[in-house]
Write an enzyme that holds these catalytic residues in place. Structure first.
Site, PDB file in Angstrom:
ATOM      1  N   ASP B  27       0.854  -1.179   0.000  1.00 51.00           N
ATOM      2  CA  ASP B  27       0.000   0.000   0.000  1.00 51.00           C
ATOM      3  C   ASP B  27       0.892   1.232   0.000  1.00 51.00           C
ATOM      4  OD1 ASP B  27      -2.111  -1.681   0.075  1.00 51.00           O
ATOM      5  OD2 ASP B  27      -2.841  -1.118   2.057  1.00 51.00           O
ATOM      6  N   ASP B 146     -13.753  -5.804  -3.108  1.00 48.55           N
ATOM      7  CA  ASP B 146     -13.735  -5.888  -1.641  1.00 48.55           C
ATOM      8  C   ASP B 146     -15.101  -6.413  -1.238  1.00 48.55           C
ATOM      9  OD1 ASP B 146     -11.197  -4.770  -1.501  1.00 48.55           O
ATOM     10  OD2 ASP B 146     -11.968  -2.719  -1.327  1.00 48.55           O
TER      11      ASP B 146
END
Lengths: 199, 267
Positions: B27, B146
């Protein structure tokens, strides 16, 4: 390293997705390649790389409109096709029902069977033959991304298996071609690129 | 080809398999690597280029960089970072986070990204998947989903898991394949950050129904979890972050373990 810099390597510039990746991979082994579609520069280069990520039909059309199709066929120095670049060096591709450059006589076929298509990821190559694979161990892993394949030919210099055996690399005279992406295949890929530059 | 040489070739051929991929995920915020635990707490884990190269040397098969920078400068910063990563990395990498348009994708691919991943923008405009596949080829279009199990079914969440929808993950994955997505990156929000294992059931359900590769994500805590998601979960690849970043499971150790368990991995 200095020897490589004196040599002229060009990457044929067309609407292919991996041109930049090939450029960086060569840079990592000390080769400053030129990305170009200039006919004279391509003709006079010591080594020519014909990369490729994309669709066969539209890419052949693009090459024809810039007369790169006839130019590539007439090249006499070592040429390396990568992925779609390899498939376009063949006679015909089932993808988009496309007539290709016909340096290799075969048809490029769509994978059919029980596994997922495209064939994406690291697979091993075997029956390695010739200078392109100098120092590369049998069953080395390289990175593939493709839905169409070249079957085993007289010109096959490396094989792979995905649902069936197919050509991971082919060679005829000065034309070399690999189905996998040497520019993304770690240390082994780097060695293969280095071998091509050293031809 | 002559019969003799054909025979010889087939005899010599050692049949191996396409390997299962191990994918560390980095990330990125303001050019630095961070990892969200359950998408909220962030910890700094280093320079993305350094970390990415280290993973490549360790034998990671691919990398995913997810940009979570929220500033207006982010696009330019990300393009620069992608260029830097591409010039150093000799394995494939995917870039995701906030990608909204064909132009966003074009910039990232031209700077050397191999694939891009899209999430919220694709749900809001599913036709974006078609456009990207047509312009750049399916091989570079990763659809990230997600998803959270609400006790009844798996639903799609947007905006980094903050916004619920009534879209079922299974249906959305199927639709994405039809529109031209090349891979599905499936993150279970129930499992992400727990280190209790991947969501094996939904991964298997989607992997068996689709003809494109599935990358399982969320929940990796032990080596066994990878084994389970590759065997029972039928995943083609598995993604994790913190267990790699903090050295809890080094990539070579994980691959050695999987090899001993007869999972095909690259060395």
């Amino acid at each position: 390293m200095l020897i490589f810099k004196k040599m002229k390597t060009v990457i044929i510039d067309y609407n292919a997705g991996n041109v930049q990746s090939v450029y960086y991979a060569l840079q990592r082994i000390g080769v400053e390649a030129e990305i170009t579609d200039n006919h004279n520069k391509i003709k006079t280069a010591d080594k020519v790389i014909f990369p490729g990520v994309g669709e066969a039909g539209s890419t052949m059309h693009y090459l024809k409109t810039r007369k790169l199709d006839t130019l590539i066929k007439e090249l006499e120095q070592p040429v390396m096709g990568i992925c779609l670049g390899m498939q376009l060096l063949c006679n015909y591709s089932e993808e988009g029902d496309t007539a290709c450059l016909n340096i290799f006589p075969n048809t490029v076929k769509l994978f059919k069977g029980n596994e997922k298509v495209p064939h994406v990821g690291w697979n091993s190559i075997a029956n390695l033959n010739g200078d392109l694979f100098k120092g590369v161990p049998e069953n080395s892993y390289v990175y593939f991304v493709h839905s169409y394949y070249v079957e085993i030919l007289d010109d096959t210099i490396a094989t792979c298996n995905y649902m069936q055996n197919f050509s991971a690399a082919i060679q005829k005279d000065n034309f070399y071609a690999v189905q996998f992406h040497p520019e993304k295949s770690g240390e082994i890929g780097t060695l293969i690129l280095q071998n091509f530059i050293n031809l | 080809m002559s019969q003799l040489s054909t025979l010889l070739l087939y005899k010599l051929f050692t049949k191996k398999m396409l390997t299962k991929r191990i994918i560390p995920c980095l990330d990125i915020k303001d050019g630095r690597t961070v990892k969200g635990v359950n998408f909220v707490d962030l910890r700094d884990a280093g320079d993305p280029v350094e970390l990415g190269s280290a993973y490549a040397r360790q034998g990671a098969d691919e990398l995913v960089f997810l940009d979570i920078t929220a500033t207006v400068e982010r696009r330019k910063t990300l393009a620069e970072l992608v260029k830097e990563i591409a010039s150093h990395l000799n394995i494939p990498f995917t870039v995701g986070g906030g990608i909204k348009s064909v132009n966003d994708v074009s910039v990232l691919l031209n700077n050397g990204a191999d694939k891009i991943s899209i999430n919220t923008a694709a749900v809001k405009n599913p036709y974006l998947i078609n456009e990207l596949a047509k312009n750049f080829g399916s091989q570079c279009v990763v659809l990230a989903i997600d998803t959270r199990f609400d006790g009844n079914d798996w639903f799609v969440y947007l905006n980094g898991g903050r916004t619920p929808t009534d879209i079922k993950a299974f249906e959305w994955a199927k639709q994405a394949q039809e529109r031209g997505a090349g891979e599905i990156l499936l993150t279970s929000m129930n499992h992400d950050g727990t280190k209790n294992g991947f969501a094996v059931d939904i991964t298997r359900k989607i992997s068996e129904a689709l003809n494109i590769p599935i990358i399982a994500s969320g929940g990796a805590g032990k080596k066994e979890h990878f084994y389970n998601v590759f065997t029972e979960g039928k995943a083609d690849a598995a993604l994790a972050a913190s267990i790699f970043h903090f050295g809890e499971i080094p990539v070579p150790e994980l691959k050695q373990y999987l090899k001993e368990k007869n999972i095909s991995v690259r060395f």
